[in-house]
Write a protein that holds these residues in place. Structure first.
Motif, PDB file in Angstrom:
ATOM      1  N   PHE A  27       0.838  -1.180   0.000  1.00  0.00           N
ATOM      2  CA  PHE A  27       0.000   0.000   0.000  1.00  0.00           C
ATOM      3  C   PHE A  27       0.886   1.248   0.000  1.00  0.00           C
ATOM      4  O   PHE A  27       1.894   1.266   0.694  1.00  0.00           O
ATOM      5  CB  PHE A  27      -0.859  -0.033   1.275  1.00  0.00           C
ATOM      6  CG  PHE A  27      -1.933   1.003   1.314  1.00  0.00           C
ATOM      7  CD1 PHE A  27      -3.142   0.786   0.685  1.00  0.00           C
ATOM      8  CD2 PHE A  27      -1.741   2.189   1.991  1.00  0.00           C
ATOM      9  CE1 PHE A  27      -4.142   1.739   0.730  1.00  0.00           C
ATOM     10  CE2 PHE A  27      -2.737   3.143   2.031  1.00  0.00           C
ATOM     11  CZ  PHE A  27      -3.938   2.921   1.408  1.00  0.00           C
ATOM     12  N   PRO A  28       0.596   2.271  -0.807  1.00  0.00           N
ATOM     13  CA  PRO A  28      -0.632   2.492  -1.560  1.00  0.00           C
ATOM     14  C   PRO A  28      -0.603   2.018  -3.016  1.00  0.00           C
ATOM     15  O   PRO A  28      -1.593   2.182  -3.707  1.00  0.00           O
ATOM     16  CB  PRO A  28      -0.777   4.009  -1.516  1.00  0.00           C
ATOM     17  CG  PRO A  28       0.628   4.495  -1.524  1.00  0.00           C
ATOM     18  CD  PRO A  28       1.412   3.494  -0.732  1.00  0.00           C
ATOM     19  N   SER A  29       0.534   1.449  -3.483  1.00  0.00           N
ATOM     20  CA  SER A  29       0.551   0.957  -4.869  1.00  0.00           C
ATOM     21  C   SER A  29      -0.456  -0.170  -5.052  1.00  0.00           C
ATOM     22  O   SER A  29      -1.133  -0.256  -6.078  1.00  0.00           O
ATOM     23  CB  SER A  29       1.963   0.468  -5.224  1.00  0.00           C
ATOM     24  OG  SER A  29       2.889   1.538  -5.182  1.00  0.00           O
ATOM     25  N   SER A  30      -0.528  -1.048  -4.074  1.00  0.00           N
ATOM     26  CA  SER A  30      -1.531  -2.117  -4.079  1.00  0.00           C
ATOM     27  C   SER A  30      -2.696  -1.689  -3.188  1.00  0.00           C
ATOM     28  O   SER A  30      -2.484  -1.284  -2.042  1.00  0.00           O
ATOM     29  CB  SER A  30      -0.915  -3.414  -3.555  1.00  0.00           C
ATOM     30  OG  SER A  30      -1.875  -4.437  -3.465  1.00  0.00           O
ATOM     31  N   ARG A  31      -3.913  -1.779  -3.720  1.00  0.00           N
ATOM     32  CA  ARG A  31      -5.095  -1.333  -2.975  1.00  0.00           C
ATOM     33  C   ARG A  31      -6.175  -2.419  -2.988  1.00  0.00           C
ATOM     34  O   ARG A  31      -7.165  -2.323  -3.711  1.00  0.00           O
ATOM     35  CB  ARG A  31      -5.627  -0.028  -3.568  1.00  0.00           C
ATOM     36  CG  ARG A  31      -4.690   1.161  -3.337  1.00  0.00           C
ATOM     37  CD  ARG A  31      -5.195   2.403  -4.029  1.00  0.00           C
ATOM     38  NE  ARG A  31      -4.442   3.584  -3.636  1.00  0.00           N
ATOM     39  CZ  ARG A  31      -4.748   4.383  -2.630  1.00  0.00           C
ATOM     40  NH1 ARG A  31      -5.815   4.106  -1.902  1.00  0.00           N
ATOM     41  NH2 ARG A  31      -4.012   5.443  -2.343  1.00  0.00           N
ATOM     42  N   PRO A  32      -5.987  -3.461  -2.199  1.00  0.00           N
ATOM     43  CA  PRO A  32      -6.923  -4.584  -2.209  1.00  0.00           C
ATOM     44  C   PRO A  32      -8.182  -4.297  -1.397  1.00  0.00           C
ATOM     45  O   PRO A  32      -8.269  -3.312  -0.651  1.00  0.00           O
ATOM     46  CB  PRO A  32      -6.115  -5.697  -1.553  1.00  0.00           C
ATOM     47  CG  PRO A  32      -5.250  -4.962  -0.575  1.00  0.00           C
ATOM     48  CD  PRO A  32      -4.869  -3.687  -1.276  1.00  0.00           C
ATOM     49  N   ILE A  44     -13.521  -3.488   3.442  1.00  0.00           N
ATOM     50  CA  ILE A  44     -13.077  -2.122   3.180  1.00  0.00           C
ATOM     51  C   ILE A  44     -12.426  -2.057   1.804  1.00  0.00           C
ATOM     52  O   ILE A  44     -11.578  -2.890   1.463  1.00  0.00           O
ATOM     53  CB  ILE A  44     -12.050  -1.669   4.234  1.00  0.00           C
ATOM     54  CG1 ILE A  44     -12.623  -1.814   5.650  1.00  0.00           C
ATOM     55  CG2 ILE A  44     -11.602  -0.238   3.964  1.00  0.00           C
ATOM     56  CD1 ILE A  44     -13.788  -0.917   5.953  1.00  0.00           C
ATOM     57  N   ASP A  45     -12.800  -1.070   1.013  1.00  0.00           N
ATOM     58  CA  ASP A  45     -12.187  -0.833  -0.294  1.00  0.00           C
ATOM     59  C   ASP A  45     -11.059   0.177  -0.108  1.00  0.00           C
ATOM     60  O   ASP A  45     -11.300   1.379   0.058  1.00  0.00           O
ATOM     61  CB  ASP A  45     -13.232  -0.303  -1.266  1.00  0.00           C
ATOM     62  CG  ASP A  45     -12.671  -0.095  -2.679  1.00  0.00           C
ATOM     63  OD1 ASP A  45     -11.461  -0.301  -2.880  1.00  0.00           O
ATOM     64  OD2 ASP A  45     -13.464   0.285  -3.567  1.00  0.00           O
ATOM     65  N   THR A  46      -9.812  -0.287  -0.111  1.00  0.00           N
ATOM     66  CA  THR A  46      -8.687   0.615   0.176  1.00  0.00           C
ATOM     67  C   THR A  46      -8.414   1.617  -0.942  1.00  0.00           C
ATOM     68  O   THR A  46      -7.642   2.560  -0.745  1.00  0.00           O
ATOM     69  CB  THR A  46      -7.400  -0.183   0.459  1.00  0.00           C
ATOM     70  OG1 THR A  46      -7.062  -0.981  -0.683  1.00  0.00           O
ATOM     71  CG2 THR A  46      -7.570  -1.086   1.664  1.00  0.00           C
TER      72      THR A  46
END
Length: 275
Positions: free
Chosen positions: A24-29, A146-148
């Motif tokens: 995170f924040p490049s990956s937002r699962p 939660i949608d990051t």
């Protein structure tokens, strides 16, 4: 471009294995928080998440292992001793680390708080059986997803989002040993003044905190855990102090951080921030 400082070099070496694209924040699962219906109701009605202190969590041993092993191996490291050259330099590094370690232990450990999630696939309508059993009241609870991608970035926030990495004790010991050899290489090549030995200790302490907070035994890998961690040493303005609270449980009085959803500061960077 200015010449990199010793701290820049040490940090770069210690964080070379950090995969930014998977963090995170490049990956937002999507992240699922499994809990009981009673707790879910509290989250929704009071608009609060309750963060737990690691000293009261089931994986306390995992956290203690990382910090204590990293501290012990630094003191025993022949590579670090030789890299320092003069005995007074080695003594300065160890004394600096012990000061930082004890300062964190006495001032910040009790004010470190963790909220745990499980990475959730968008097409998954069932969730993880092990998570329902362990945290979702054996299937009669709830999972709040939660949608990051909706979380804004704030590099100054003391809330850190990070993915948990899994490894055996042998693998974690090997990681610590290899990192200390890398740090020794930087010390040997670039440490010139007394402050460099303090900065070497600071860089190792900083890396070790992240390692301890975001690494667990590989037996838990099915949980696919991500964490939001409140780091009190990053909260220079003490802006989260008003959220400190407690909860009476069958284990006694437990410290909690009750974070209001509507008051949340934007979180970010990843757990493995190099600052």
């Amino acid at each position: 471009m200015s010449e990199p400082t010793f701290l820049d070099r040490a940090s770069e070496k210690l964080w070379v294995d950090f995969q930014e694209e998977l963090s995170f924040p490049s990956s937002r699962p999507l992240l699922a928080h499994y809990t009981s219906i009673q707790t879910f109701e509290q989250i929704v009605t009071k608009e609060q998440f309750w963060f737990s202190n690691p000293l009261f969590m089931n994986d306390l041993e995992e956290l203690q292992f990382g910090m204590n092993e990293g501290a012990n191996e630094l003191h025993k490291s022949e590579a670090i001793r030789l890299a320092c050259g003069a005995p007074e330099n080695h003594r300065k590094l160890l004394q600096s680390f012990d000061y930082l370690f004890n300062d964190f232990d006495s001032k910040h450990v009790l004010n470190t708080y963790i909220l745990c999630f499980s990475e959730h696939a968008p097409e998954d309508n069932d969730g993880l059986l092990s998570m329902w059993r362990g945290y979702g009241n054996s299937g009669s609870g709830a999972a709040l997803v939660i949608d990051t991608s909706k979380i804004n970035e704030n590099s100054e926030s003391p809330l850190i989002v990070g993915k948990v990495h899994y490894a055996s004790k042998v693998e974690r010991k090997k990681w610590i040993s290899e990192k200390l050899i890398s740090l020794a290489e930087v010390i040997s090549a670039h440490a010139k003044v007394e402050d460099d030995f303090f900065n070497a200790a600071w860089a190792w302490m900083h890396r070790l905190k992240s390692f301890a907070l975001f690494t667990k035994h590989h037996g838990f890998h099915e949980e696919r855990e991500w964490r939001v961690v409140y780091m009190s040493d990053k909260d220079r303005e003490q802006s989260f102090k008003k959220y400190f609270s407690h909860l009476a449980t069958n284990r006694g009085i437990e410290p909690k951080l009750k974070e209001g959803l509507h008051n949340s500061q934007p979180v970010v960077l990843g757990a493995d921030v190099k600052r």
